[in-house]
Every structure is written in structure tokens, then in C-alpha cells.
Write an enzyme that holds these catalytic residues in place. Structure first.
Site, PDB file in Angstrom:
ATOM      1  N   SER A  96      34.198  25.052  44.202  1.00  0.00           N
ATOM      2  CA  SER A  96      34.761  23.728  43.909  1.00  0.00           C
ATOM      3  C   SER A  96      35.144  22.983  45.170  1.00  0.00           C
ATOM      4  O   SER A  96      35.535  23.590  46.183  1.00  0.00           O
ATOM      5  CB  SER A  96      36.023  23.930  43.058  1.00  0.00           C
ATOM      6  OG  SER A  96      36.710  22.711  42.920  1.00  0.00           O
TER       7      SER A  96
ATOM      8  N   LYS B  53      39.326  30.073  44.081  1.00  0.00           N
ATOM      9  CA  LYS B  53      37.894  29.851  44.346  1.00  0.00           C
ATOM     10  C   LYS B  53      37.573  30.174  45.804  1.00  0.00           C
ATOM     11  O   LYS B  53      36.552  30.775  46.128  1.00  0.00           O
ATOM     12  CB  LYS B  53      37.521  28.398  44.032  1.00  0.00           C
ATOM     13  CG  LYS B  53      37.551  28.069  42.549  1.00  0.00           C
ATOM     14  CD  LYS B  53      36.308  28.602  41.864  1.00  0.00           C
ATOM     15  CE  LYS B  53      36.343  28.457  40.373  1.00  0.00           C
ATOM     16  NZ  LYS B  53      35.154  28.988  39.708  1.00  0.00           N
TER      17      LYS B  53
ATOM     18  N   ARG C  14      48.985  11.429  39.047  1.00  0.00           N
ATOM     19  CA  ARG C  14      49.040  12.812  38.588  1.00  0.00           C
ATOM     20  C   ARG C  14      49.295  13.677  39.834  1.00  0.00           C
ATOM     21  O   ARG C  14      48.633  13.488  40.850  1.00  0.00           O
ATOM     22  CB  ARG C  14      47.697  13.171  37.946  1.00  0.00           C
ATOM     23  CG  ARG C  14      47.716  14.354  37.042  1.00  0.00           C
ATOM     24  CD  ARG C  14      46.417  14.476  36.270  1.00  0.00           C
ATOM     25  NE  ARG C  14      45.249  14.641  37.154  1.00  0.00           N
ATOM     26  CZ  ARG C  14      44.010  14.827  36.712  1.00  0.00           C
ATOM     27  NH1 ARG C  14      43.765  14.858  35.414  1.00  0.00           N
ATOM     28  NH2 ARG C  14      43.015  14.968  37.554  1.00  0.00           N
TER      29      ARG C  14
ATOM     30  N   TYR D 112      44.376  26.979  41.810  1.00  0.00           N
ATOM     31  CA  TYR D 112      42.986  27.040  41.342  1.00  0.00           C
ATOM     32  C   TYR D 112      42.016  27.063  42.530  1.00  0.00           C
ATOM     33  O   TYR D 112      41.167  27.942  42.652  1.00  0.00           O
ATOM     34  CB  TYR D 112      42.701  25.837  40.428  1.00  0.00           C
ATOM     35  CG  TYR D 112      41.235  25.571  40.241  1.00  0.00           C
ATOM     36  CD1 TYR D 112      40.453  26.449  39.499  1.00  0.00           C
ATOM     37  CD2 TYR D 112      40.623  24.454  40.810  1.00  0.00           C
ATOM     38  CE1 TYR D 112      39.088  26.209  39.343  1.00  0.00           C
ATOM     39  CE2 TYR D 112      39.279  24.209  40.655  1.00  0.00           C
ATOM     40  CZ  TYR D 112      38.511  25.086  39.923  1.00  0.00           C
ATOM     41  OH  TYR D 112      37.172  24.861  39.772  1.00  0.00           O
TER      42      TYR D 112
HETATM   43  N1  UFG Z   1      42.242  10.423  35.596  1.00  0.00           N
HETATM   44  C1  UFG Z   1      42.895   9.354  34.991  1.00  0.00           C
HETATM   45  N2  UFG Z   1      43.195   9.462  33.663  1.00  0.00           N
HETATM   46  C2  UFG Z   1      42.880  10.552  32.919  1.00  0.00           C
HETATM   47  C3  UFG Z   1      42.199  11.639  33.547  1.00  0.00           C
HETATM   48  C4  UFG Z   1      41.897  11.535  34.894  1.00  0.00           C
HETATM   49  O1  UFG Z   1      43.207   8.359  35.623  1.00  0.00           O
HETATM   50  O2  UFG Z   1      43.212  10.578  31.714  1.00  0.00           O
HETATM   51  C5  UFG Z   1      41.896  10.317  37.026  1.00  0.00           C
HETATM   52  C6  UFG Z   1      42.477  11.439  37.861  1.00  0.00           C
HETATM   53  O3  UFG Z   1      43.791  11.165  38.223  1.00  0.00           O
HETATM   54  C7  UFG Z   1      41.478  11.495  39.014  1.00  0.00           C
HETATM   55  C8  UFG Z   1      40.152  11.089  38.366  1.00  0.00           C
HETATM   56  O4  UFG Z   1      40.493  10.428  37.153  1.00  0.00           O
HETATM   57  O5  UFG Z   1      41.812  10.547  39.971  1.00  0.00           O
HETATM   58  C9  UFG Z   1      39.260  12.270  38.028  1.00  0.00           C
HETATM   59  O6  UFG Z   1      40.033  13.225  37.302  1.00  0.00           O
HETATM   60  P1  UFG Z   1      39.397  14.519  36.611  1.00  0.00           P
HETATM   61  O7  UFG Z   1      40.514  15.257  35.949  1.00  0.00           O
HETATM   62  O8  UFG Z   1      38.236  14.127  35.776  1.00  0.00           O
HETATM   63  O9  UFG Z   1      38.829  15.359  37.837  1.00  0.00           O
HETATM   64  P2  UFG Z   1      39.574  15.880  39.141  1.00  0.00           P
HETATM   65  O10 UFG Z   1      39.009  15.101  40.281  1.00  0.00           O
HETATM   66  O11 UFG Z   1      41.035  15.892  39.028  1.00  0.00           O
HETATM   67  O12 UFG Z   1      39.182  17.415  39.129  1.00  0.00           O
HETATM   68  C10 UFG Z   1      37.869  17.880  39.167  1.00  0.00           C
HETATM   69  C11 UFG Z   1      37.770  19.205  38.470  1.00  0.00           C
HETATM   70  C12 UFG Z   1      38.647  20.221  39.134  1.00  0.00           C
HETATM   71  C13 UFG Z   1      38.325  20.294  40.579  1.00  0.00           C
HETATM   72  C14 UFG Z   1      38.345  18.927  41.210  1.00  0.00           C
HETATM   73  C15 UFG Z   1      37.856  18.970  42.610  1.00  0.00           C
HETATM   74  O13 UFG Z   1      38.190  19.053  37.140  1.00  0.00           O
HETATM   75  O14 UFG Z   1      38.427  21.473  38.557  1.00  0.00           O
HETATM   76  O15 UFG Z   1      37.505  18.032  40.480  1.00  0.00           O
HETATM   77  O16 UFG Z   1      36.672  19.669  42.626  1.00  0.00           O
HETATM   78  F1  UFG Z   1      39.251  21.059  41.203  1.00  0.00           F
END
Ligand code: UFG
Length: 329
Positions: free
Chosen positions: A115, A143, A280, A139
């Protein structure tokens, strides 16, 4: 034959489908804790736990496995901060059990789902593979730990592997057969589309005060079928004699949360209820991959790089499967 551990999950199931299309023999091992039986479109299936050595011994004796693709892990960043033990138990201790079984059964190659979370807060964008790995959550740390184990298992035991560092996996099978169905769902694109369907009341935009052009966080969304193809190329490279290594998998393109929501509104054809919410915890402002090495060395060429295409494939799945695979109602 290729053994896909976690082949009933989101990325694993797309990889099984792609492997079968390319005439590989496949056996999926999945305990169905998070995976879905209906997501396994073919090949052999064994229901079981990869943390159980007996299960692995039986599996590895029953099938002529040459390569393991390992997708099975806990992946919720937030949960890893409140229960790191759970993540170490599965992602690291379970990984150790798997490697020991592979060693005992002389299975030479492993492809590992790593990741972008292994990098932590980026010091440069786009992020190259030799960027320091200093995860900011448990997490990502698990990894990274498994990546390190892989390195030493090659040095000492000759087990060769490729760690694939995914950025933001997204989209769904372009034929509409497979899609994303997590419980709980935390990822942006499925949540946006479930809100468009009325399955969720409102999409929360986490953070509007980042140092980015529109104030929302930027991510590199990469289509799940393109990820699947990279696994197959990585397995072929190991078979061709390539050394143990790690590759970033992303498009090298960043899209903000607002851009994702706007593109989704175009795809679904109507406004999607949304509200601004606080950041978040632990979310970096920008994560964008440099995936040049995977393109250069593996010959990987993403087919679905465009955000609109990614969202269209996801919409095809969600709009035809509003309850996902329907097994967790
Ligand atoms: N987001 C929102 N609203 C939501 C959900 C997400 O604004 O309801 C935002 C988050 O704050 C973030 C972006 O959308 O800025 C993407 O969020 P995701 O949860 O879709 O993905 P992440 O980038 O947080 O995480 C993903 C994987 C993780 C991994 C990470 C980095 O889910 O497992 O990428 O590889 F660790």
C-alpha cells in the site's frame, strides 16, 4: 497454478477473473470473513484461513501451486489505530505462517498487496518507490513489516516476490460482473455512488481546508482491473527471473474529493447530497504515485486511467447491485 489468497475480496476477485481470462489455473483460498462467495467467478475454491498452517499444508499438497498472490489482510486505517493487535495478528503473523508454508512446500513466487500507506506523509509528489517508508498508521506499518520480511526471505531462502503498493483502488469490472462491497464501506467512490442511489443520506466531504486548489484532499485513483493486470505481469516477471522488488501502482494523476463528487454527478446525471465535515484523522493532503517503474519494467499500461471511466464502471456495478453481493443484508 496460481493460488489467490483473498480471492473473494474486492481486488482479489477481479484478479481471479483476469487470470482465468488469460487461461491460468487458479485456486482461491478465502475465509469469507470479508469476501463474497459470489465474487469467485471460476477456478477452484477452498474456504479457509491462511493463518492456519494445516489449511495451507493441505492446500499446497492438493494443488501444483507455483505462485501465491496474497490479497488477504485487514485494511481499515482507522481500525488499525484502535486495534493494532488485530492487524499484526493477521497481516504480519498470518503472513509469517504463509511464508513458512510456502518455504516448506517449495513454492517459489509471491505477489503481495502492499500500500501507499507504507510511505506515510509524502515528502515529494509524485511518490517514487525509493521514498522513505515511515507509515503514520498501524495498517501501513504492518504492510511495511511484511515487505521487509519478504526481502529477507529472498536473501536467505530464495523466495522471490513483488510487493505492489496500491494507491486508491477504485472502479469495478467493466463487464459488470464484479464490484466493491465492503462492510462497513469507508471508501470515497462507493460512498458517493451509494449516496446517489439514496442508500446513504449524504456524502460527507472530510476536510475543505487542505493546501490544495479546492481545499479537499487529492488521491490517485487506479482501476481495479488495471491492478489485476499488474499482478499478472509481476508474476510473469518473477517466472522470467526478475529479482524481488516493489512497485507503485497508480495513474500518476491526482483528483480532489470535490472533483470525484462532481464527476460522479455527471455520470449519474443528478446532484448528490453532500456536506462539508472536519478532516478525517491521519489523512494526508495529497497522495499521488510515480508508477513509471511498473510501466517501464513490467510493461504495465493502465487501460482505465480516466476518472470518469473509473466512476462509470463503479456506477454500473452499484446501480445494478444496490445491495452489493446481497450476502450481508
Ligand atoms: N473521503 C471523504 N468522504 C468519505 C470518504 C472519504 O471525503 O465519506 C475522502 C478521504 O478523507 C480521502 C479521500 O476521500 O481524502 C479518499 O478516501 P478513501 O477512504 O477512499 O481512501 P484513502 O485514501 O483514505 O485510503 C486508501 C485505502 C487505504 C490505504 C490508502 C493509501 O483505503 O487502505 O488509500 O494507500 F491505506
Amino acid at each position: 497454478m496460481i493460488c489467490v489468497i483473498g480471492g473473494a475480496g474486492y481486488i482479489g476477485s477481479h484478479c481471479v477473473k483476469r487470470l482465468l481470462e488469460r487461461d491460468h489455473k487458479v485456486v482461491t483460498l478465502d475465509n469469507l470473513e470479508a469476501g463474497h462467495r459470489a465474487a469467485i467467478v471460476g477456478g477452484e475454491f477452498v474456504q479457509g484461513d491462511y493463518t492456519d498452517r494445516q489449511t495451507l499444508d493441505t492446500l499446497f499438497t492438493s494443488y501444483p501451486i507455483e505462485c501465491v498472490m496474497h490479497f488477504a489482510a485487514y485494511a481499515s486505517v482507522a481500525e488499525s489505530m484502535t486495534d493494532p493487535a488485530k492487524f499484526y495478528r493477521l497481516n504480519v503473523v498470518g503472513g509469517y505462517t504463509l511464508l513458512e508454508a510456502m518455504r516448506a512446500h517449495r513454492i517459489p513466487y509471491l505477489i503481495f498487496s502492499s500500500s501507499a500507506a507504507t510511505y506515510g506523509e509524502p515528502r515529494q509528489i509524485p511518490i517514487p518507490e525509493d521514498h522513505p517508508q515511515q507509515p503514520t498508521n498501524a495498517y501501513g506499518e504492518t504492510k511495511r513489516a511484511f515487505e521487509q520480511m519478504l526481502r529477507w526471505y529472498d536473501v536467505a531462502f530464495g523466495l522471490r516476490s513483488v510487493s505492489l503498493r496500491y494507491f486508491n483502488a477504485a472502479g469495478a469490472d467493466p463487464e459488470g460482473q464484479l464490484g466493491e462491497d465492503h462492510h462497513p464501506e469507508t471508501h470515497l467512490i462507493p460512498l458517493v455512488l451509494l449516496t446517489a442511489l439514496g442508500k446513504r443520506p449524504v456524502l460527507k466531504i472530510f476536510g475543505t481546508d487542505y493546501d490544495t486548489p479546492d481545499g479537499t484532499a487529492i488521491r490517485d485513483y487506479i482501476h481495479v482491473t488495471d491492478l489485476a493486470d499488474a499482478h499478472i505481469l509481476a508474476a510473469e516477471s518473477l517466472k522470467g527471473g526478475a529479482p524481488t522488488t516493489a512497485y507503485n501502482l497508480g495513474n500518476g494523476l491526482g483528483y480532489s474529493v470535490r472533483e470525484v463528487v462532481r464527476t460522479a454527478e455527471e455520470v449519474v446525471g443528478h446532484p448528490i447530497p453532500q456536506e462539508e465535515a472536519p478532516r478525517r484523522a491521519g489523512d494526508p493532503a495529497r497522495l499521488v504515485a510515480s508508477a513509471d517503474r511498473a510501466k517501464r519494467e513490467l510493461g504495465w499500461q493502465p487501460q482505465y486511467a480516466d476518472l470518469r471511466t473509473i466512476i462509470e464502471t463503479a456506477w454500473r456495478w452499484h446501480s445494478t447491485h444496490p445491495d452489493g453481493y446481497g450476502d450481508r443484508l
